[in-house]
Design an enzyme around this catalytic site. Structure first.
Site, PDB file in Angstrom:
ATOM      1  N   SER A 109     -28.325  -4.175  25.422  1.00  0.00           N
ATOM      2  CA  SER A 109     -28.388  -5.633  25.264  1.00  0.00           C
ATOM      3  C   SER A 109     -27.156  -6.304  25.842  1.00  0.00           C
ATOM      4  CB  SER A 109     -28.497  -5.998  23.784  1.00  0.00           C
ATOM      5  OG  SER A 109     -29.550  -5.292  23.186  1.00  0.00           O
TER       6      SER A 109
HETATM    7  N1  SAH Z   1     -29.293  -0.890  20.665  1.00  0.00           N
HETATM    8  C1  SAH Z   1     -29.407  -0.379  22.014  1.00  0.00           C
HETATM    9  C2  SAH Z   1     -30.365  -1.123  22.894  1.00  0.00           C
HETATM   10  C3  SAH Z   1     -31.753  -1.089  22.385  1.00  0.00           C
HETATM   11  S1  SAH Z   1     -33.022  -1.068  23.603  1.00  0.00           S
HETATM   12  C4  SAH Z   1     -28.048  -0.256  22.688  1.00  0.00           C
HETATM   13  O1  SAH Z   1     -27.024  -0.643  22.096  1.00  0.00           O
HETATM   14  O2  SAH Z   1     -28.005   0.256  23.806  1.00  0.00           O
HETATM   15  C5  SAH Z   1     -34.334  -0.683  22.502  1.00  0.00           C
HETATM   16  C6  SAH Z   1     -34.456   0.781  22.198  1.00  0.00           C
HETATM   17  O3  SAH Z   1     -35.425   0.914  21.176  1.00  0.00           O
HETATM   18  C7  SAH Z   1     -34.959   1.613  23.373  1.00  0.00           C
HETATM   19  O4  SAH Z   1     -34.089   2.660  23.630  1.00  0.00           O
HETATM   20  C8  SAH Z   1     -36.320   2.118  22.890  1.00  0.00           C
HETATM   21  O5  SAH Z   1     -36.641   3.419  23.352  1.00  0.00           O
HETATM   22  C9  SAH Z   1     -36.137   2.109  21.376  1.00  0.00           C
HETATM   23  N2  SAH Z   1     -37.360   2.070  20.578  1.00  0.00           N
HETATM   24  C10 SAH Z   1     -38.524   1.416  20.819  1.00  0.00           C
HETATM   25  N3  SAH Z   1     -39.397   1.637  19.827  1.00  0.00           N
HETATM   26  C11 SAH Z   1     -38.770   2.460  18.923  1.00  0.00           C
HETATM   27  C12 SAH Z   1     -39.146   3.043  17.690  1.00  0.00           C
HETATM   28  N4  SAH Z   1     -40.354   2.870  17.145  1.00  0.00           N
HETATM   29  N5  SAH Z   1     -38.249   3.820  17.053  1.00  0.00           N
HETATM   30  C13 SAH Z   1     -37.026   4.044  17.567  1.00  0.00           C
HETATM   31  N6  SAH Z   1     -36.606   3.523  18.740  1.00  0.00           N
HETATM   32  C14 SAH Z   1     -37.465   2.733  19.414  1.00  0.00           C
END
Ligand code: SAH
Length: 261
Positions: A109
């Protein structure tokens, strides 16, 4: 004219720094990118590293002017080396005002989003937090700086493995990465003081509200697949009382209680 070019090419580090500083007053973002690409993180005055300066500029130019106030959040964002949480080819943009690709179609993000989500959690230092969507592990590291214990769940095993090694190398031994579907929470460690969802949810899963302590806070981007609003909900009398903040766009939360694919 030729002389001027010559002088610029061969200017000693201190003069280059002066030029950079002048340039940065006129073109702050462009200069930061130029500086980063060309100086490659080298120290020019035996003081703070160049990356430290970029982090300070990120906080001073992107976070404080937009209203981030919590001094603990601002300090953590000055400390955590964001560039180490992304693939080498995009590191030169690590401190820009944008989200960046981290592989597998996912993103880290924008710094401001990380800051506002963290500020909304009202962390004092004693909390146990569940994060859903580890991605690069950067947000988890920020939370690790500000709370007692962090559990973070990532559905994509490769991203989870990379985050594990980064967080270990940087010494975040209060952050545990789990591979799985975070929409179901983490029953065995519940209840949590705070829950942060960092992927776009169609709604806040009820199962997560059950895993939140009374008076605990959940922050999540909630809405349509391609546009959401950041929601802060506080559990009061067993139910979530919600407030809305900034519009945002996150990658989808995919799982049993999120989007189905
Ligand atoms: N917080 C992260 C960015 C998040 S991007 C950072 O600091 O880099 C969103 C992430 O959520 C992605 O990696 C995606 O694979 C994950 N995601 C999506 N659905 C999910 C779920 N049901 N459980 C766990 N992770 C999930």
């Amino acid at each position: 004219m030729a002389e001027k070019v010559f002088a610029n090419c061969h200017s000693p580090p201190s003069l280059r720094k002066d030029l950079f500083l002048k340039q940065s007053l006129l073109f702050p973002r462009e200069s930061l990118m130029y500086y980063n690409k060309n100086m490659d993180g080298r120290d020019m005055d035996n003081g703070a590293s160049d990356y430290q300066r970029m982090r300070d500029a990120m906080v001073d130019n992107q976070l404080i002017p937009r209203g981030i106030k919590d001094p603990r959040v601002l300090d953590a964002m000055r400390r955590v080396p964001r560039h180490l949480f992304m693939p080498e080819p995009v590191r030169y943009s690590a401190y820009d005002d944008i989200a960046l690709p981290i592989g597998e179609g996912q993103t880290i993000s924008q710094p401001y989003m990380v800051a506002i989500m963290t500020e909304l959690l009202e962390l004092k230092g004693e909390e146990t937090i569940l994060e859903i969507g580890t991605g690069s592990g950067y947000q988890a590291a920020i939370l690790g700086e500000l709370a007692r214990e962090v559990y973070t769940i990532e559905r994509l095993p490769h991203l989870a493995a990379e985050a594990v090694s980064r967080l270990a190398e940087l010494g975040y031994d209060n952050v545990t990465v789990i591979t799985g579907d975070g929409t179901k929470g983490l029953e065995e460690r519940a209840p949590f003081d705070r829950i942060l969802i960092t992927a776009a949810a169609p709604e806040i899963p009820e199962i997560l509200v059950r895993q939140l302590k009374e008076n605990g806070i959940i922050v999540a981007p909630v809405g349509e697949r391609y546009s959401q609003v950041l929601i802060k909900g506080r559990k009061s009398g067993g139910v979530l009382v919600e407030e809305f903040s900034t519009p945002c766009v996150f990658v989808p939360l995919i799982g049993e209680y999120g989007w189905r694919s």
